[in-house]
Motif scaffolding. Structure first.
Motif, mmCIF file in Angstrom:
data_model
loop_
_atom_site.group_PDB
_atom_site.id
_atom_site.type_symbol
_atom_site.label_atom_id
_atom_site.label_comp_id
_atom_site.label_asym_id
_atom_site.label_seq_id
_atom_site.Cartn_x
_atom_site.Cartn_y
_atom_site.Cartn_z
ATOM 1 N N MET A 4 2.189 -6.417 -11.860
ATOM 2 C CA MET A 4 1.514 -5.122 -11.834
ATOM 3 C C MET A 4 2.086 -4.146 -12.626
ATOM 4 O O MET A 4 3.339 -4.132 -12.497
ATOM 5 C CB MET A 4 1.292 -4.905 -10.196
ATOM 6 C CG MET A 4 0.577 -3.429 -10.093
ATOM 7 S SD MET A 4 0.565 -3.129 -8.363
ATOM 8 C CE MET A 4 -1.219 -3.695 -7.874
ATOM 9 N N THR A 5 1.390 -3.365 -13.363
ATOM 10 C CA THR A 5 1.982 -2.432 -14.044
ATOM 11 C C THR A 5 2.267 -1.167 -13.406
ATOM 12 O O THR A 5 1.479 -0.825 -12.160
ATOM 13 C CB THR A 5 0.953 -1.695 -15.127
ATOM 14 O OG1 THR A 5 -0.182 -1.421 -14.623
ATOM 15 C CG2 THR A 5 0.914 -3.209 -16.326
ATOM 16 N N LEU A 6 3.025 -0.250 -13.758
ATOM 17 C CA LEU A 6 3.355 0.983 -12.838
ATOM 18 C C LEU A 6 2.173 1.878 -12.915
ATOM 19 O O LEU A 6 1.807 2.401 -11.605
ATOM 20 C CB LEU A 6 4.349 1.730 -13.522
ATOM 21 C CG LEU A 6 4.991 2.983 -12.990
ATOM 22 C CD1 LEU A 6 5.430 2.756 -11.769
ATOM 23 C CD2 LEU A 6 5.978 3.809 -13.844
ATOM 24 N N ASN A 7 1.371 2.046 -13.897
ATOM 25 C CA ASN A 7 0.161 2.886 -13.825
ATOM 26 C C ASN A 7 -0.883 2.132 -12.906
ATOM 27 O O ASN A 7 -1.436 2.989 -11.949
ATOM 28 C CB ASN A 7 -0.470 2.881 -15.144
ATOM 29 C CG ASN A 7 0.224 4.197 -15.981
ATOM 30 O OD1 ASN A 7 0.985 4.727 -15.600
ATOM 31 N ND2 ASN A 7 0.085 3.584 -17.314
ATOM 32 N N ALA A 8 -0.989 0.995 -12.820
ATOM 33 C CA ALA A 8 -1.897 0.359 -11.578
ATOM 34 C C ALA A 8 -1.297 0.535 -10.346
ATOM 35 O O ALA A 8 -1.811 0.922 -9.248
ATOM 36 C CB ALA A 8 -1.971 -1.154 -11.969
ATOM 37 N N THR A 11 -0.278 -0.049 -1.131
ATOM 38 C CA THR A 11 -1.521 0.621 -0.045
ATOM 39 C C THR A 11 -0.459 0.914 1.199
ATOM 40 O O THR A 11 -0.593 1.934 1.999
ATOM 41 C CB THR A 11 -2.353 -0.557 0.509
ATOM 42 O OG1 THR A 11 -1.813 -1.895 0.941
ATOM 43 C CG2 THR A 11 -3.243 -0.915 -0.484
ATOM 44 N N GLN A 12 0.635 0.127 1.441
ATOM 45 C CA GLN A 12 1.657 0.794 2.669
ATOM 46 C C GLN A 12 2.330 2.021 2.120
ATOM 47 O O GLN A 12 2.507 2.988 2.995
ATOM 48 C CB GLN A 12 2.915 -0.386 2.966
ATOM 49 C CG GLN A 12 1.892 -1.462 3.540
ATOM 50 C CD GLN A 12 3.103 -2.389 4.065
ATOM 51 O OE1 GLN A 12 4.037 -2.350 3.631
ATOM 52 N NE2 GLN A 12 2.478 -3.571 4.537
ATOM 53 N N VAL A 13 2.472 2.177 0.686
ATOM 54 C CA VAL A 13 3.266 3.369 0.257
ATOM 55 C C VAL A 13 2.295 4.612 0.433
ATOM 56 O O VAL A 13 2.528 5.634 1.075
ATOM 57 C CB VAL A 13 3.710 3.430 -1.110
ATOM 58 C CG1 VAL A 13 4.139 4.586 -1.594
ATOM 59 C CG2 VAL A 13 4.931 2.232 -1.165
ATOM 60 N N ASN A 14 1.082 4.389 0.182
ATOM 61 C CA ASN A 14 -0.113 5.345 0.260
ATOM 62 C C ASN A 14 -0.270 5.612 1.672
ATOM 63 O O ASN A 14 -0.366 7.110 1.961
ATOM 64 C CB ASN A 14 -1.281 4.855 -0.402
ATOM 65 C CG ASN A 14 -2.509 5.904 -0.368
ATOM 66 O OD1 ASN A 14 -3.288 5.903 0.747
ATOM 67 N ND2 ASN A 14 -2.537 6.547 -1.152
ATOM 68 N N LEU A 24 0.559 3.157 -9.259
ATOM 69 C CA LEU A 24 0.637 4.616 -8.974
ATOM 70 C C LEU A 24 -0.779 4.822 -8.635
ATOM 71 O O LEU A 24 -1.297 5.746 -7.747
ATOM 72 C CB LEU A 24 0.896 5.300 -10.213
ATOM 73 C CG LEU A 24 2.464 5.316 -10.443
ATOM 74 C CD1 LEU A 24 2.935 6.085 -11.652
ATOM 75 C CD2 LEU A 24 3.076 5.994 -9.326
ATOM 76 N N ASN A 25 -1.976 4.211 -9.281
ATOM 77 C CA ASN A 25 -3.088 4.441 -9.040
ATOM 78 C C ASN A 25 -3.492 4.345 -7.459
ATOM 79 O O ASN A 25 -4.440 4.755 -6.807
ATOM 80 C CB ASN A 25 -4.078 3.835 -9.966
ATOM 81 C CG ASN A 25 -4.237 4.237 -11.160
ATOM 82 O OD1 ASN A 25 -3.837 5.436 -11.347
ATOM 83 N ND2 ASN A 25 -4.756 3.675 -12.117
ATOM 84 N N VAL A 26 -3.023 3.339 -6.756
ATOM 85 C CA VAL A 26 -3.211 2.716 -5.494
ATOM 86 C C VAL A 26 -2.378 3.711 -4.675
ATOM 87 O O VAL A 26 -2.886 4.102 -3.524
ATOM 88 C CB VAL A 26 -2.951 1.256 -5.399
ATOM 89 C CG1 VAL A 26 -3.227 0.875 -4.040
ATOM 90 C CG2 VAL A 26 -4.034 0.554 -6.149
#
Length: 191
Positions: A1-5, A51-54, A7-9
């Motif tokens: 997974m890229t960093l931007n993807a 998702t857990q970070v969010n 971060l979006n989540v």
């Protein structure tokens, strides 16, 4: 997974100031990990499940929708008018206990307003409707408690003891949201 993807989540629905701050921190973390020899996907994997970070970030910072004036403060005035109307009706029907309870609730509205008016707009928009509901609730509780004390308890007497428990739950939840909002507004420089 890229960093931007990732971060979006992870930063999806956070308020802009919190999102910007966390974006910078996660970029710095991934850059440090990449300088120590990891690839971008490996460095992003060290950040954990987005998702857990969010979820964790939403427990710390307010979301964008919470800061967009979640509730309408007009509810505050409606509750005050309702308590005043109940007090006037109690005077009309010579119900002294209810009239005193309404007057007490309206007097308590003054310090509630003084405390809330110094808060930033999003926090005030949360506090005022909550205070209005609490004052209406307090009016009923006080009149029912005094009636019970005078020997004429309401038929649903258990509610006299349950309302303070509900207030504690209310204050706990509102306090938690207000702390998150203040923390986020402090990042924006609006607190």
């Amino acid at each position: 997974m890229t960093l931007n993807a990732w971060l979006n989540v992870a930063l999806g629905d956070l308020a802009p100031a919190a999102r910007d701050r966390m974006n910078a921190e996660y970029h710095a973390h991934v850059q440090d990990a990449m300088h120590s020899g990891l690839t971008e996907p490996e460095a992003v994997a060290t950040l954990g499940d987005p998702t857990q970070v969010n979820r964790a970030l939403r427990r710390t910072y307010a979301t964008a929708s919470e800061l967009r004036n979640g509730q309408v403060p007009k509810m505050w005035w409606f509750m005050l008018l309702l308590v005043a109307w109940c007090g006037l009706a109690a005077l009309w029907f010579e119900q002294d206990v209810e009239a005193v309870a309404a007057a007490t609730a309206l007097v308590l509205a003054c310090p509630a307003w003084m405390l809330a008016r110094n808060e930033p707009q999003p926090v005030r928009n949360l506090l005022l409707p909550t205070a209005g509901q609490w004052l209406l609730n307090f009016f009923f509780w006080l009149s029912w408690s005094v009636q019970a004390w005078l020997g004429d308890p309401p038929s649903f007497g258990a509610i006299v003891w349950l309302l303070p428990v509900m207030w504690l739950m209310w204050f706990g939840e509102v306090g938690r949201v207000v702390r998150r909002m203040r923390r986020t507004l402090k990042l924006e420089g609006r607190a």
